[in-house]
Write a protein that holds these residues in place. Structure first.
Motif, PDB file in Angstrom:
ATOM      1  N   GLN A  54       0.834  -1.198   0.000  1.00 60.07           N
ATOM      2  CA  GLN A  54       0.000   0.000   0.000  1.00 60.07           C
ATOM      3  C   GLN A  54       0.871   1.252   0.000  1.00 60.07           C
ATOM      4  O   GLN A  54       1.827   1.363   0.751  1.00 60.07           O
ATOM      5  N   GLY A  55       0.518   2.177  -0.838  1.00 62.70           N
ATOM      6  CA  GLY A  55       1.257   3.425  -0.914  1.00 62.70           C
ATOM      7  C   GLY A  55       2.543   3.330  -1.704  1.00 62.70           C
ATOM      8  O   GLY A  55       3.350   4.262  -1.675  1.00 62.70           O
ATOM      9  N   ARG A  56       2.741   2.227  -2.396  1.00 59.24           N
ATOM     10  CA  ARG A  56       3.960   2.074  -3.189  1.00 59.24           C
ATOM     11  C   ARG A  56       3.613   2.079  -4.675  1.00 59.24           C
ATOM     12  O   ARG A  56       2.539   1.662  -5.077  1.00 59.24           O
ATOM     13  N   LYS A  57       4.560   2.519  -5.474  1.00 59.24           N
ATOM     14  CA  LYS A  57       4.373   2.624  -6.917  1.00 59.24           C
ATOM     15  C   LYS A  57       5.498   1.891  -7.626  1.00 59.24           C
ATOM     16  O   LYS A  57       6.660   2.001  -7.249  1.00 59.24           O
ATOM     17  N   PHE A  58       5.118   1.130  -8.663  1.00 55.38           N
ATOM     18  CA  PHE A  58       6.122   0.382  -9.416  1.00 55.38           C
ATOM     19  C   PHE A  58       6.948   1.340 -10.266  1.00 55.38           C
ATOM     20  O   PHE A  58       6.415   2.176 -10.982  1.00 55.38           O
ATOM     21  N   GLN A  59       8.271   1.204 -10.155  1.00 55.53           N
ATOM     22  CA  GLN A  59       9.194   2.032 -10.944  1.00 55.53           C
ATOM     23  C   GLN A  59      10.139   1.100 -11.698  1.00 55.53           C
ATOM     24  O   GLN A  59      10.907   0.358 -11.085  1.00 55.53           O
ATOM     25  N   PHE A  60      10.048   1.125 -13.008  1.00 57.94           N
ATOM     26  CA  PHE A  60      10.873   0.241 -13.834  1.00 57.94           C
ATOM     27  C   PHE A  60      12.329   0.695 -13.776  1.00 57.94           C
ATOM     28  O   PHE A  60      12.655   1.859 -14.015  1.00 57.94           O
ATOM     29  N   ARG A  61      13.222  -0.232 -13.469  1.00 54.22           N
ATOM     30  CA  ARG A  61      14.657   0.047 -13.384  1.00 54.22           C
ATOM     31  C   ARG A  61      15.373  -0.775 -14.462  1.00 54.22           C
ATOM     32  O   ARG A  61      15.562  -1.984 -14.297  1.00 54.22           O
ATOM     33  N   PRO A  62      15.728  -0.156 -15.566  1.00 52.39           N
ATOM     34  CA  PRO A  62      16.291  -0.904 -16.705  1.00 52.39           C
ATOM     35  C   PRO A  62      17.541  -1.703 -16.356  1.00 52.39           C
ATOM     36  O   PRO A  62      17.640  -2.888 -16.694  1.00 52.39           O
ATOM     37  N   THR A  63      18.519  -1.096 -15.698  1.00 52.46           N
ATOM     38  CA  THR A  63      19.777  -1.793 -15.395  1.00 52.46           C
ATOM     39  C   THR A  63      19.537  -2.979 -14.475  1.00 52.46           C
ATOM     40  O   THR A  63      20.022  -4.094 -14.719  1.00 52.46           O
ATOM     41  N   LEU A  64      18.769  -2.727 -13.419  1.00 52.70           N
ATOM     42  CA  LEU A  64      18.453  -3.806 -12.491  1.00 52.70           C
ATOM     43  C   LEU A  64      17.706  -4.935 -13.196  1.00 52.70           C
ATOM     44  O   LEU A  64      18.005  -6.118 -13.001  1.00 52.70           O
ATOM     45  N   THR A  65      16.765  -4.579 -14.049  1.00 53.62           N
ATOM     46  CA  THR A  65      15.958  -5.579 -14.744  1.00 53.62           C
ATOM     47  C   THR A  65      16.808  -6.432 -15.669  1.00 53.62           C
ATOM     48  O   THR A  65      16.612  -7.649 -15.768  1.00 53.62           O
ATOM     49  N   LEU A 113      14.662 -14.442  -6.478  1.00 49.48           N
ATOM     50  CA  LEU A 113      15.223 -13.328  -7.238  1.00 49.48           C
ATOM     51  C   LEU A 113      14.122 -12.425  -7.783  1.00 49.48           C
ATOM     52  O   LEU A 113      14.248 -11.191  -7.756  1.00 49.48           O
ATOM     53  N   VAL A 114      13.033 -13.027  -8.266  1.00 53.77           N
ATOM     54  CA  VAL A 114      11.905 -12.228  -8.753  1.00 53.77           C
ATOM     55  C   VAL A 114      11.321 -11.393  -7.623  1.00 53.77           C
ATOM     56  O   VAL A 114      10.991 -10.209  -7.798  1.00 53.77           O
ATOM     57  N   GLY A 115      11.226 -11.984  -6.431  1.00 58.38           N
ATOM     58  CA  GLY A 115      10.719 -11.247  -5.274  1.00 58.38           C
ATOM     59  C   GLY A 115      11.604 -10.070  -4.919  1.00 58.38           C
ATOM     60  O   GLY A 115      11.114  -8.975  -4.613  1.00 58.38           O
ATOM     61  N   VAL A 116      12.921 -10.285  -4.959  1.00 57.89           N
ATOM     62  CA  VAL A 116      13.860  -9.194  -4.663  1.00 57.89           C
ATOM     63  C   VAL A 116      13.730  -8.081  -5.694  1.00 57.89           C
ATOM     64  O   VAL A 116      13.747  -6.887  -5.363  1.00 57.89           O
ATOM     65  N   TRP A 117      13.587  -8.473  -6.960  1.00 56.83           N
ATOM     66  CA  TRP A 117      13.426  -7.471  -8.029  1.00 56.83           C
ATOM     67  C   TRP A 117      12.172  -6.632  -7.803  1.00 56.83           C
ATOM     68  O   TRP A 117      12.188  -5.405  -7.977  1.00 56.83           O
ATOM     69  N   LEU A 118      11.082  -7.272  -7.396  1.00 51.68           N
ATOM     70  CA  LEU A 118       9.850  -6.533  -7.136  1.00 51.68           C
ATOM     71  C   LEU A 118      10.010  -5.565  -5.974  1.00 51.68           C
ATOM     72  O   LEU A 118       9.537  -4.411  -6.031  1.00 51.68           O
ATOM     73  N   VAL A 119      10.680  -6.002  -4.924  1.00 52.77           N
ATOM     74  CA  VAL A 119      10.879  -5.136  -3.758  1.00 52.77           C
ATOM     75  C   VAL A 119      11.658  -3.885  -4.134  1.00 52.77           C
ATOM     76  O   VAL A 119      11.309  -2.765  -3.745  1.00 52.77           O
ATOM     77  N   PHE A 120      12.725  -4.067  -4.930  1.00 53.45           N
ATOM     78  CA  PHE A 120      13.542  -2.928  -5.315  1.00 53.45           C
ATOM     79  C   PHE A 120      12.858  -2.057  -6.373  1.00 53.45           C
ATOM     80  O   PHE A 120      13.250  -0.905  -6.582  1.00 53.45           O
ATOM     81  N   SER A 121      11.863  -2.627  -7.062  1.00 47.95           N
ATOM     82  CA  SER A 121      11.160  -1.863  -8.097  1.00 47.95           C
ATOM     83  C   SER A 121       9.960  -1.107  -7.544  1.00 47.95           C
ATOM     84  O   SER A 121       9.413  -0.230  -8.230  1.00 47.95           O
ATOM     85  N   LEU A 122       9.517  -1.416  -6.359  1.00 47.43           N
ATOM     86  CA  LEU A 122       8.389  -0.722  -5.741  1.00 47.43           C
ATOM     87  C   LEU A 122       8.907   0.379  -4.837  1.00 47.43           C
ATOM     88  O   LEU A 122       9.605   0.122  -3.845  1.00 47.43           O
ATOM     89  N   GLN A 123       8.585   1.597  -5.197  1.00 47.75           N
ATOM     90  CA  GLN A 123       9.045   2.745  -4.447  1.00 47.75           C
ATOM     91  C   GLN A 123       7.858   3.436  -3.780  1.00 47.75           C
ATOM     92  O   GLN A 123       6.713   3.382  -4.282  1.00 47.75           O
ATOM     93  N   PRO A 124       8.091   4.094  -2.633  1.00 46.89           N
ATOM     94  CA  PRO A 124       7.004   4.851  -1.994  1.00 46.89           C
ATOM     95  C   PRO A 124       6.469   5.903  -2.937  1.00 46.89           C
ATOM     96  O   PRO A 124       7.195   6.574  -3.667  1.00 46.89           O
ATOM     97  N   ALA A 125       5.130   6.030  -2.974  1.00 47.56           N
ATOM     98  CA  ALA A 125       4.498   7.056  -3.814  1.00 47.56           C
ATOM     99  C   ALA A 125       4.878   8.442  -3.284  1.00 47.56           C
ATOM    100  O   ALA A 125       5.166   8.637  -2.115  1.00 47.56           O
ATOM    101  N   LYS A 126       4.868   9.410  -4.194  1.00 44.79           N
ATOM    102  CA  LYS A 126       5.199  10.791  -3.793  1.00 44.79           C
ATOM    103  C   LYS A 126       4.232  11.277  -2.743  1.00 44.79           C
ATOM    104  O   LYS A 126       3.028  11.039  -2.820  1.00 44.79           O
ATOM    105  N   GLY A 127       4.777  11.922  -1.778  1.00 49.13           N
ATOM    106  CA  GLY A 127       3.941  12.449  -0.701  1.00 49.13           C
ATOM    107  C   GLY A 127       3.950  11.563   0.519  1.00 49.13           C
ATOM    108  O   GLY A 127       3.511  11.965   1.591  1.00 49.13           O
ATOM    109  N   ASP A 128       4.442  10.284   0.375  1.00 49.76           N
ATOM    110  CA  ASP A 128       4.532   9.394   1.539  1.00 49.76           C
ATOM    111  C   ASP A 128       5.796   9.690   2.308  1.00 49.76           C
ATOM    112  O   ASP A 128       6.838  10.024   1.753  1.00 49.76           O
ATOM    113  N   ASN A 129       5.734   9.504   3.578  1.00 52.43           N
ATOM    114  CA  ASN A 129       6.906   9.690   4.422  1.00 52.43           C
ATOM    115  C   ASN A 129       7.378   8.330   4.934  1.00 52.43           C
ATOM    116  O   ASN A 129       6.600   7.444   5.141  1.00 52.43           O
TER     117      ASN A 129
END
Length: 238
Positions: free
Chosen positions: A3-14, A222-238
């Motif tokens: 909740q409150g996280r947004k997927f951010q595609f990371r080309p190098t990591l992917t 590995l897929v789980g780790v990739w998802l964790v690093f690709s999900l970033q807090p949405a703007k405005g979240d602290n």
């Protein structure tokens, strides 16, 4: 957690994750194929060991026709020759040699027979009793090391004359005799301590399913780790 996280595609990591994922899946699939091969091998060996031995010539003809004859009980009637080929090996954690002796037969010419194991500290006659005799054992193909084992396997012979690979064609080439690209592992001979026959490995570890699940499990992690690093807090979240 998402909740409150947004997927951010990371080309190098992917890219790096995709490469690693491909390797892990390939390793898992390779182990599945090894599992099928090992299961078939165990079934084949168990079904053949109690069969009556057939003439070595018949086994050769069937092998040359494409049939898998490994571990089939066979027999020959022949006389040992003097061109012995000692092959380095071990048995029960003891170093020694396996004695390969060419037998001259009327039916198929020369056939190499692995008489069995001799420990390093034991001295035995180089040849069995001369004269015609029947020998029974298991039909084997020449040993051909495959990668990655072949990358580290020594080639040819040692300085003290021991071979490293069970290949009758190599033995015959040095001895300048003709032979077939198959040999026999002699069965145990009652009353003969050395060479010790009946040493063919017929018990095989089969942990390939465990290995396959391990590789697939790492791929999933590995897929789980990739998802964790690709999900970033949405703007405005602290």
């Amino acid at each position: 957690m998402l909740q409150g996280r947004k997927f951010q595609f990371r080309p190098t990591l992917t890219i790096f994750v995709a490469l690693a994922l491909g390797i892990l899946i390939w390793l898992g699939t390779w182990q599945v194929h090894r599992l099928e091969w090992k299961t078939d091998l165990i079934t084949k060996v168990e079904s053949r060991l109690d069969a009556a031995p057939i003439p070595f010539a018949e086994a050769i003809a069937r092998a040359d026709a494409g049939e898998d004859m490994e571990y089939t009980p066979v027999k020959i009637m022949g006389e040992p020759r003097s061109e012995v080929a000692p092959v380095f090996g071990s048995l029960d954690a003891k170093a020694g040699i396996y004695l390969f002796v060419p037998y001259e037969t009327a039916a198929i010419g020369t056939v190499y027979v692995n008489l069995g194991f001799v420990p390093q500290q034991v001295e035995v006659p180089i040849l069995p009793s001369m004269g015609m005799s029947e020998v029974t054992g298991l039909f084997r193909r020449a040993e051909v090391p495959t990668p990655p084992a072949s990358w580290f396997s020594p080639k040819g012979k040692s300085v003290d004359g021991l071979w490293f690979v069970r290949d009758p064609m190599q033995f015959a080439g040095e001895a300048k005799i003709e032979t077939v690209p198959y040999y026999m592992d002699q069965l145990s001979v009652p009353g003969r301590e050395w060479p010790k026959g009946g040493t063919t490995r017929i018990e095989f570890n089969n942990r390939h399913l465990e290995y396959a699940l391990t590789w697939y499990g790492l791929a999933l992690t590995l897929v789980g780790v990739w998802l964790v690093f690709s999900l970033q807090p949405a703007k405005g979240d602290n």
